[in-house]
Scaffold this motif. Structure first.
Motif, PDB file in Angstrom:
ATOM      1  N   GLY A  27       1.166  -1.735   0.161  1.00  0.00           N
ATOM      2  CA  GLY A  27      -0.059  -0.014  -0.249  1.00  0.00           C
ATOM      3  C   GLY A  27       0.870   1.444   0.484  1.00  0.00           C
ATOM      4  O   GLY A  27       0.240   1.904  -0.956  1.00  0.00           O
ATOM      5  N   GLN A  28       1.420   0.757   0.761  1.00  0.00           N
ATOM      6  CA  GLN A  28       2.942   2.525   0.448  1.00  0.00           C
ATOM      7  C   GLN A  28       2.983   2.877  -0.416  1.00  0.00           C
ATOM      8  O   GLN A  28       3.411   3.375  -0.989  1.00  0.00           O
ATOM      9  CB  GLN A  28       3.486   1.903   1.501  1.00  0.00           C
ATOM     10  N   ILE A  29       4.138   1.467  -0.911  1.00  0.00           N
ATOM     11  CA  ILE A  29       4.591   1.292  -2.391  1.00  0.00           C
ATOM     12  C   ILE A  29       2.993   2.125  -3.421  1.00  0.00           C
ATOM     13  O   ILE A  29       4.000   3.501  -4.765  1.00  0.00           O
ATOM     14  CB  ILE A  29       5.388   0.041  -2.843  1.00  0.00           C
ATOM     15  N   ILE A  30       1.872   1.598  -3.719  1.00  0.00           N
ATOM     16  CA  ILE A  30       1.111   2.335  -4.857  1.00  0.00           C
ATOM     17  C   ILE A  30       0.984   3.766  -4.691  1.00  0.00           C
ATOM     18  O   ILE A  30       0.859   4.867  -5.435  1.00  0.00           O
ATOM     19  CB  ILE A  30      -0.267   1.231  -4.267  1.00  0.00           C
ATOM     20  N   ASN A  31       1.255   4.321  -3.294  1.00  0.00           N
ATOM     21  CA  ASN A  31       0.520   5.399  -2.428  1.00  0.00           C
ATOM     22  C   ASN A  31       1.735   6.056  -3.045  1.00  0.00           C
ATOM     23  O   ASN A  31       1.878   7.370  -3.682  1.00  0.00           O
ATOM     24  CB  ASN A  31       0.384   5.777  -1.515  1.00  0.00           C
ATOM     25  N   LEU A  32       2.996   6.118  -3.205  1.00  0.00           N
ATOM     26  CA  LEU A  32       3.707   6.522  -3.655  1.00  0.00           C
ATOM     27  C   LEU A  32       4.071   6.793  -5.102  1.00  0.00           C
ATOM     28  O   LEU A  32       4.571   7.847  -5.484  1.00  0.00           O
ATOM     29  CB  LEU A  32       5.321   5.733  -2.947  1.00  0.00           C
ATOM     30  N   CYS A  33       3.734   5.681  -5.525  1.00  0.00           N
ATOM     31  CA  CYS A  33       3.432   5.633  -7.630  1.00  0.00           C
ATOM     32  C   CYS A  33       2.324   6.825  -7.417  1.00  0.00           C
ATOM     33  O   CYS A  33       2.685   7.087  -8.339  1.00  0.00           O
ATOM     34  CB  CYS A  33       3.235   4.587  -7.962  1.00  0.00           C
ATOM     35  N   ARG A  34       1.450   7.469  -7.054  1.00  0.00           N
ATOM     36  CA  ARG A  34       0.072   8.005  -7.148  1.00  0.00           C
ATOM     37  C   ARG A  34       0.718   8.979  -7.416  1.00  0.00           C
ATOM     38  O   ARG A  34       0.040  10.379  -8.020  1.00  0.00           O
ATOM     39  CB  ARG A  34      -0.700   6.711  -6.739  1.00  0.00           C
ATOM     40  N   GLN A  35       1.581  10.044  -6.683  1.00  0.00           N
ATOM     41  CA  GLN A  35       2.155  11.144  -6.140  1.00  0.00           C
ATOM     42  C   GLN A  35       2.403  11.305  -7.696  1.00  0.00           C
ATOM     43  O   GLN A  35       2.918  10.873  -8.003  1.00  0.00           O
ATOM     44  CB  GLN A  35       3.190  11.216  -4.730  1.00  0.00           C
ATOM     45  N   MET A  36       2.485  13.082  -7.884  1.00  0.00           N
ATOM     46  CA  MET A  36       2.484  13.822  -8.601  1.00  0.00           C
ATOM     47  C   MET A  36       4.473  14.336  -8.285  1.00  0.00           C
ATOM     48  O   MET A  36       4.767  14.195  -7.518  1.00  0.00           O
ATOM     49  CB  MET A  36       1.993  14.871  -9.091  1.00  0.00           C
ATOM     50  N   PRO A  37       5.414  14.139  -9.744  1.00  0.00           N
ATOM     51  CA  PRO A  37       6.248  14.739  -9.535  1.00  0.00           C
ATOM     52  C   PRO A  37       6.509  16.480  -9.272  1.00  0.00           C
ATOM     53  O   PRO A  37       5.050  16.910  -9.537  1.00  0.00           O
ATOM     54  CB  PRO A  37       7.130  14.151 -11.366  1.00  0.00           C
ATOM     55  N   MET A  38       7.706  16.128  -8.545  1.00  0.00           N
ATOM     56  CA  MET A  38       7.939  17.474  -8.083  1.00  0.00           C
ATOM     57  C   MET A  38       8.915  18.281  -8.893  1.00  0.00           C
ATOM     58  O   MET A  38      10.071  17.860  -9.559  1.00  0.00           O
ATOM     59  CB  MET A  38       8.429  17.943  -6.860  1.00  0.00           C
ATOM     60  N   MET A  39       8.466  19.768 -10.040  1.00  0.00           N
ATOM     61  CA  MET A  39       9.053  20.190 -10.874  1.00  0.00           C
ATOM     62  C   MET A  39       9.854  19.313 -12.228  1.00  0.00           C
ATOM     63  O   MET A  39      10.929  19.202 -12.580  1.00  0.00           O
ATOM     64  CB  MET A  39      10.005  21.197 -10.406  1.00  0.00           C
ATOM     65  N   GLY A  40       8.802  18.490 -12.380  1.00  0.00           N
ATOM     66  CA  GLY A  40      10.173  17.219 -13.526  1.00  0.00           C
ATOM     67  C   GLY A  40       8.549  16.599 -14.411  1.00  0.00           C
ATOM     68  O   GLY A  40       6.944  17.046 -14.173  1.00  0.00           O
ATOM     69  N   SER A  41       8.903  15.868 -14.768  1.00  0.00           N
ATOM     70  CA  SER A  41       7.995  15.049 -16.310  1.00  0.00           C
ATOM     71  C   SER A  41       7.812  13.380 -15.718  1.00  0.00           C
ATOM     72  O   SER A  41       7.021  13.215 -15.778  1.00  0.00           O
ATOM     73  CB  SER A  41       8.694  15.299 -17.714  1.00  0.00           C
ATOM     74  N   TYR A  42       8.935  13.486 -14.459  1.00  0.00           N
ATOM     75  CA  TYR A  42       8.537  11.886 -14.242  1.00  0.00           C
ATOM     76  C   TYR A  42       9.093  11.879 -12.052  1.00  0.00           C
ATOM     77  O   TYR A  42       9.357  12.894 -12.313  1.00  0.00           O
ATOM     78  CB  TYR A  42       9.721  10.361 -14.518  1.00  0.00           C
ATOM     79  N   GLN A  43       8.641  10.841 -11.751  1.00  0.00           N
ATOM     80  CA  GLN A  43       9.200  10.205 -10.937  1.00  0.00           C
ATOM     81  C   GLN A  43       9.527   9.344 -10.700  1.00  0.00           C
ATOM     82  O   GLN A  43       8.771   7.913 -11.870  1.00  0.00           O
ATOM     83  CB  GLN A  43       8.422  10.675  -9.262  1.00  0.00           C
ATOM     84  N   VAL A  44      10.846   8.891 -10.301  1.00  0.00           N
ATOM     85  CA  VAL A  44      11.324   7.205 -10.003  1.00  0.00           C
ATOM     86  C   VAL A  44      11.281   6.414  -8.616  1.00  0.00           C
ATOM     87  O   VAL A  44      11.998   7.041  -7.488  1.00  0.00           O
ATOM     88  CB  VAL A  44      12.771   7.409 -10.839  1.00  0.00           C
ATOM     89  N   VAL A  45      10.536   5.353  -8.801  1.00  0.00           N
ATOM     90  CA  VAL A  45      10.152   4.706  -7.164  1.00  0.00           C
ATOM     91  C   VAL A  45      11.165   3.416  -7.542  1.00  0.00           C
ATOM     92  O   VAL A  45      10.514   2.410  -8.457  1.00  0.00           O
ATOM     93  CB  VAL A  45       8.329   4.710  -6.984  1.00  0.00           C
ATOM     94  N   ILE A  46      11.856   3.141  -7.410  1.00  0.00           N
ATOM     95  CA  ILE A  46      12.595   1.922  -7.252  1.00  0.00           C
ATOM     96  C   ILE A  46      12.035   0.963  -5.181  1.00  0.00           C
ATOM     97  O   ILE A  46      12.908   0.956  -4.399  1.00  0.00           O
ATOM     98  CB  ILE A  46      13.734   2.104  -7.485  1.00  0.00           C
ATOM     99  N   VAL A  47      11.813  -0.177  -6.079  1.00  0.00           N
ATOM    100  CA  VAL A  47      12.283  -1.217  -5.265  1.00  0.00           C
ATOM    101  C   VAL A  47      12.841  -2.735  -4.975  1.00  0.00           C
ATOM    102  O   VAL A  47      13.074  -2.800  -5.563  1.00  0.00           O
ATOM    103  CB  VAL A  47      10.288  -2.027  -4.994  1.00  0.00           C
ATOM    104  N   LYS A  48      13.983  -1.508  -4.544  1.00  0.00           N
ATOM    105  CA  LYS A  48      15.356  -3.353  -4.096  1.00  0.00           C
ATOM    106  C   LYS A  48      14.556  -4.101  -3.097  1.00  0.00           C
ATOM    107  O   LYS A  48      13.499  -4.454  -2.093  1.00  0.00           O
ATOM    108  CB  LYS A  48      16.100  -2.384  -3.743  1.00  0.00           C
ATOM    109  N   GLU A  49      15.131  -5.503  -3.647  1.00  0.00           N
ATOM    110  CA  GLU A  49      14.730  -6.753  -2.287  1.00  0.00           C
ATOM    111  C   GLU A  49      13.603  -7.380  -2.655  1.00  0.00           C
ATOM    112  O   GLU A  49      12.797  -7.310  -1.478  1.00  0.00           O
ATOM    113  CB  GLU A  49      15.597  -6.738  -0.908  1.00  0.00           C
ATOM    114  N   ALA A  50      12.863  -7.475  -3.910  1.00  0.00           N
ATOM    115  CA  ALA A  50      11.240  -6.987  -3.197  1.00  0.00           C
ATOM    116  C   ALA A  50      10.940  -8.817  -3.763  1.00  0.00           C
ATOM    117  O   ALA A  50       9.749  -8.424  -3.429  1.00  0.00           O
ATOM    118  CB  ALA A  50      10.986  -6.434  -5.146  1.00  0.00           C
ATOM    119  N   GLN A  51      11.652  -9.315  -3.641  1.00  0.00           N
ATOM    120  CA  GLN A  51      11.550 -11.087  -3.238  1.00  0.00           C
ATOM    121  C   GLN A  51      11.018 -10.522  -1.405  1.00  0.00           C
ATOM    122  O   GLN A  51      10.434 -11.806  -1.671  1.00  0.00           O
ATOM    123  CB  GLN A  51      12.754 -11.765  -3.513  1.00  0.00           C
TER     124      GLN A  51
END
Length: 356
Positions: free
Chosen positions: A73-97
């Motif tokens: 749920g936390q990751i989904i919320n991060l992904c739904r946010q809008m980028p600040m002063m740019g075209s993209y935001q990047v969300v990296i999930v490491k050790e997703a296993q």
């Protein structure tokens, strides 16, 4: 779950396609990087992490989380946010296993945000391809399944890797690397990167001397030289190398030596069998190009050496030696050793081979 039908060459091809797309700034909204070979996962993740956003933008629009410490749920919320002063935001999930309930990310991957690039690094194994999460990634993003190479695939990859760096590498240096480091391409790539930094300006070819000086693998006492001594029936030289291995067991694990010897004798067996078919069944002996495909080699010089060595070994003995190598493969893993150290086991194995 069924074993993947993908091969290492498929991984390499997909990795190259994705890296080319990223370099051309053709981004997917979701990247699922999964599998048991971490090298390609880390390399593509690093390319995205440093290439999508500028250094100043990364402070505001790039975040890295770890599966063990996160919730879907936390990751989904991060992904739904809008980028600040740019075209993209990047969300990296490491050790997703290690992310509990990773399947719930399907709520996002089925309809990802066009302004977010989600990178999911799922190491050690692949996700369930029947899941809605995986299907969402394939339908709306990009998937890299990273497969570990077989022993016969590593040499071709190493040659291509060095070629991309503007260098060539001689056959002995190749064998020293692959025999000593196995098929762990993350480790091989790391050692080669360090070596390349140390090479004198203007160097165009990596040699066995470079490997010895920079990686610490002896150019005189290694599996390549041991196999060569055995193939040419030089018992004194083989036992001298075995004694060196016994004094340096951590640098020369018995299992890797047995794998190297097994590969050599397997090739001899195939060549001798093809010769038998030619002599007794009238089948034409394969040309070198066909032998290269059969033995999975990419060097005609190596093929000529194998043919020369095969003439020194009768296939009945080769068959017995392959059985011995299987027996000592089990011993290298701790079965029925009688407490003997690896150096003693190797010497014992070599004496049995030569005295057959």
């Amino acid at each position: 779950m069924a074993k993947s039908a993908l091969r290492f060459r498929d991984t390499v091809a997909q990795y190259e396609r994705l890296t080319a797309d990223v370099a051309a700034r053709r981004y997917a909204p979701v990247y699922l990087l999964m599998g048991d070979e971490s090298y390609f996962i880390d390399a593509l993740c690093d390319q995205l992490a440093t290439g999508v956003l500028g250094e100043a933008e990364r402070a505001f629009n790039q975040i890295t989380v770890y599966g063990k410490d996160s919730e879907t749920g936390q990751i989904i919320n991060l992904c739904r946010q809008m980028p600040m002063m740019g075209s993209y935001q990047v969300v990296i999930v490491k050790e997703a296993q290690q992310l509990r309930g990773i399947e719930k990310l399907s709520l996002y991957t089925q309809k990802p945000s066009p302004t977010t690039i989600l990178i999911i690094c799922h190491k050690e194994k692949s996700v369930d391809k029947r899941s809605a999460f995986y299907k969402g990634c394939t339908a709306n993003g990009a998937v890299l399944e990273s497969i570990q190479p077989r022993d016969y695939e590593i040499v071709a990859w190493l040659q291509q890797f060095t070629k991309q760096k503007g260098l060539s590498i001689d056959p002995k240096a190749l064998s020293m690397l692959s025999d000593h480091l196995g098929t762990n391409i993350s480790k091989i790539a790391n050692e080669l990167q360090k070596l390349m930094v140390s090479l004198p300006a203007g160097t165009t070819k990596i040699t066995d001397a470079d490997i010895e000086a920079n990686i610490g693998i002896s150019k005189d006492f290694n599996n390549f030289e041991l196999c060569k001594a055995v193939m040419t029936r030089d018992m004194a030289r083989a036992l001298m190398i075995a004694d060196h291995f016994a004094r340096n067991p951590k640098d020369n694990p018995l299992l890797l030596t047995i794998m190297a010897l097994f590969g050599q004798f397997r090739d001899l067996f195939v060549v001798n069998y093809l010769r038998w078919l030619s002599r007794h069944k009238g089948q034409p002996f394969p040309q070198d190009t066909e032998l290269m495909r059969t033995l999975r080699k990419n060097n005609a010089f190596v093929i000529n050496e194998i043919k020369q060595h095969a003439a020194l070994w009768d296939n009945r003995k080769v068959f017995q030696i392959l059985g011995l190598l299987r027996e000592y493969d089990a011993k290298s893993k701790g079965l029925n050793t009688g407490g003997a150290p690896e150096g003693e086991l190797l010497r014992e194995l070599l004496l049995k081979i030569f005295l057959l």
